[in-house]
Design an enzyme around this catalytic site. Sequence first.
Site, mmCIF file in Angstrom:
data_model
loop_
_atom_site.group_PDB
_atom_site.id
_atom_site.type_symbol
_atom_site.label_atom_id
_atom_site.label_comp_id
_atom_site.label_asym_id
_atom_site.label_seq_id
_atom_site.Cartn_x
_atom_site.Cartn_y
_atom_site.Cartn_z
ATOM 1 N N HIS A 77 -32.211 -8.524 -24.740
ATOM 2 C CA HIS A 77 -32.643 -7.773 -23.566
ATOM 3 C C HIS A 77 -31.466 -7.653 -22.603
ATOM 4 O O HIS A 77 -30.635 -8.565 -22.489
ATOM 5 C CB HIS A 77 -33.823 -8.463 -22.892
ATOM 6 C CG HIS A 77 -35.128 -8.189 -23.571
ATOM 7 N ND1 HIS A 77 -36.306 -8.017 -22.881
ATOM 8 C CD2 HIS A 77 -35.444 -8.058 -24.880
ATOM 9 C CE1 HIS A 77 -37.290 -7.789 -23.739
ATOM 10 N NE2 HIS A 77 -36.788 -7.819 -24.959
ATOM 11 N N GLU A 79 -31.016 -7.876 -19.419
ATOM 12 C CA GLU A 79 -30.833 -8.902 -18.392
ATOM 13 C C GLU A 79 -30.157 -10.151 -18.959
ATOM 14 O O GLU A 79 -29.290 -10.744 -18.317
ATOM 15 C CB GLU A 79 -32.182 -9.291 -17.770
ATOM 16 C CG GLU A 79 -32.870 -8.174 -17.022
ATOM 17 C CD GLU A 79 -33.846 -7.383 -17.886
ATOM 18 O OE1 GLU A 79 -34.815 -6.847 -17.335
ATOM 19 O OE2 GLU A 79 -33.628 -7.305 -19.111
ATOM 20 N N ARG A 84 -25.256 -13.442 -19.793
ATOM 21 C CA ARG A 84 -24.403 -14.073 -20.807
ATOM 22 C C ARG A 84 -22.940 -13.653 -20.610
ATOM 23 O O ARG A 84 -22.033 -14.478 -20.670
ATOM 24 C CB ARG A 84 -24.910 -13.659 -22.187
ATOM 25 C CG ARG A 84 -24.272 -14.365 -23.365
ATOM 26 C CD ARG A 84 -25.018 -13.976 -24.645
ATOM 27 N NE ARG A 84 -24.476 -14.658 -25.804
ATOM 28 C CZ ARG A 84 -23.548 -14.162 -26.601
ATOM 29 N NH1 ARG A 84 -23.051 -12.959 -26.347
ATOM 30 N NH2 ARG A 84 -23.098 -14.846 -27.644
ATOM 31 N N ARG A 290 -35.878 -19.160 -13.724
ATOM 32 C CA ARG A 290 -35.115 -20.382 -13.998
ATOM 33 C C ARG A 290 -33.751 -20.318 -13.326
ATOM 34 O O ARG A 290 -33.264 -21.335 -12.796
ATOM 35 C CB ARG A 290 -34.957 -20.547 -15.510
ATOM 36 C CG ARG A 290 -34.218 -21.804 -15.927
ATOM 37 C CD ARG A 290 -34.240 -21.973 -17.427
ATOM 38 N NE ARG A 290 -33.574 -20.873 -18.100
ATOM 39 C CZ ARG A 290 -33.629 -20.657 -19.416
ATOM 40 N NH1 ARG A 290 -34.365 -21.452 -20.178
ATOM 41 N NH2 ARG A 290 -33.003 -19.644 -19.950
#
Length: 417
Positions: A77, A79, A84, A290
Amino acid sequence: MLPVDEITKLCYDHFRNLPKRGKPELGREWTLLAAVVEVRQKPKEKIEMKVVSLGTGTKCIGRAAMSPKGDILNDSHAEVIARRGCVRYLTEQLRLAVSGDKGSVFCSSEEMGKWKVQPDVSFVFFTSHTPCGDASIIPMVGSPSQVCPPVRPEGAEDIGSSAPKTALKRRAEEPEDQASKRPRPEGEGHQDLGRPDKGMKTGSPPQPEANQPGEDPCKPSDGEAHTGQPGDAEEQQAQDIHRTGAKCVPGETSDPKEPGAGYHSTGVLRVKPGRGQPTLSLSCSDKMARWTVLGLQGALLSHYIEEPIYFRAVVTGKCPYSQCAMQRALCKRVSQVTDLPAAFRVHTPELLQSSLEFSHSQPQTQHSHHSSKGRVSPCGAAISWCAVPEQPLDVTANGYKQGMTKKALGTPQARLW
């Protein structure tokens, strides 16, 4: 106040200037885009912005396709790919700082052997559409016909393949309640590692359905800029919600699947949808929540920096949007987290929306689509770019480098950064 539309245009322009490989076919394929923008702003000086990481993609591999060797990209995906790439960029910037480069985003910390982000540097996260999962569960107000029509999972074409158009037609998993909707492409998946196949899952932005009085007091927008103010009386008119294809994780509260606005449970963890075996990848809403607690830097960089790096703001492009849903998904449901390690905290980024729509969004693709091009479908490739000197650009499909064969697995040529 951050220049929201300038940030959005910067991301779109950067994507436009990338090579053609991995991009959607105009008028037939759509994709989602996400990026990380570095912002430098000294007092009384003009703000400086640049894209340091960019990703596109809507796919996620199923549980059965995961590798114990860690040599496949599980979640493609946009996002996730953008974050990353940002971690890779920060790692390179840390190397520069250690080498004495004053232009790095890092400077030495008071704590021996640690580094910190320069005081005038911050990072903004951009996404062309609301993240899949909880943030995409937004009420529909007024006419079911939205400015940006909801997106459904569809089959993906083999990028760069010479297969006939009939090969585009394959069947994607549809929720039971959507059986009467437009059928999706069917056909056989391809065996090439670097091409889309039936093991890949499409992450869909919101989907609408039946009508009953709404319950979620979140207000959607028609794409005009948002600066953080929840809705008012109009939000009470919601009779239905945009749906997400992400499924509640086992053990969580399940979706009631009642008609209208009672279809979904909100605030729960979800995994990305798929065909065949389910995925094990949490929704982008969950992952971004998160990051608001643990930071975006990852475990490795945490050993070398003084404190976590949090996104200053999250900017969303023009699409169905609810400020309340974004606050709930990214901030409120983690607001009670306690007992965090030193320097970690619950960070609340500024939530903003742009008035500019991505030219390769599904609504824009449908608008320019011609029947001679076959069905509109999500692009099977994912682009990953970051501002590093060595191999800044990767294009993947099925979690592997595009075009990679089984014989090449394990070689430097097959390595993903």
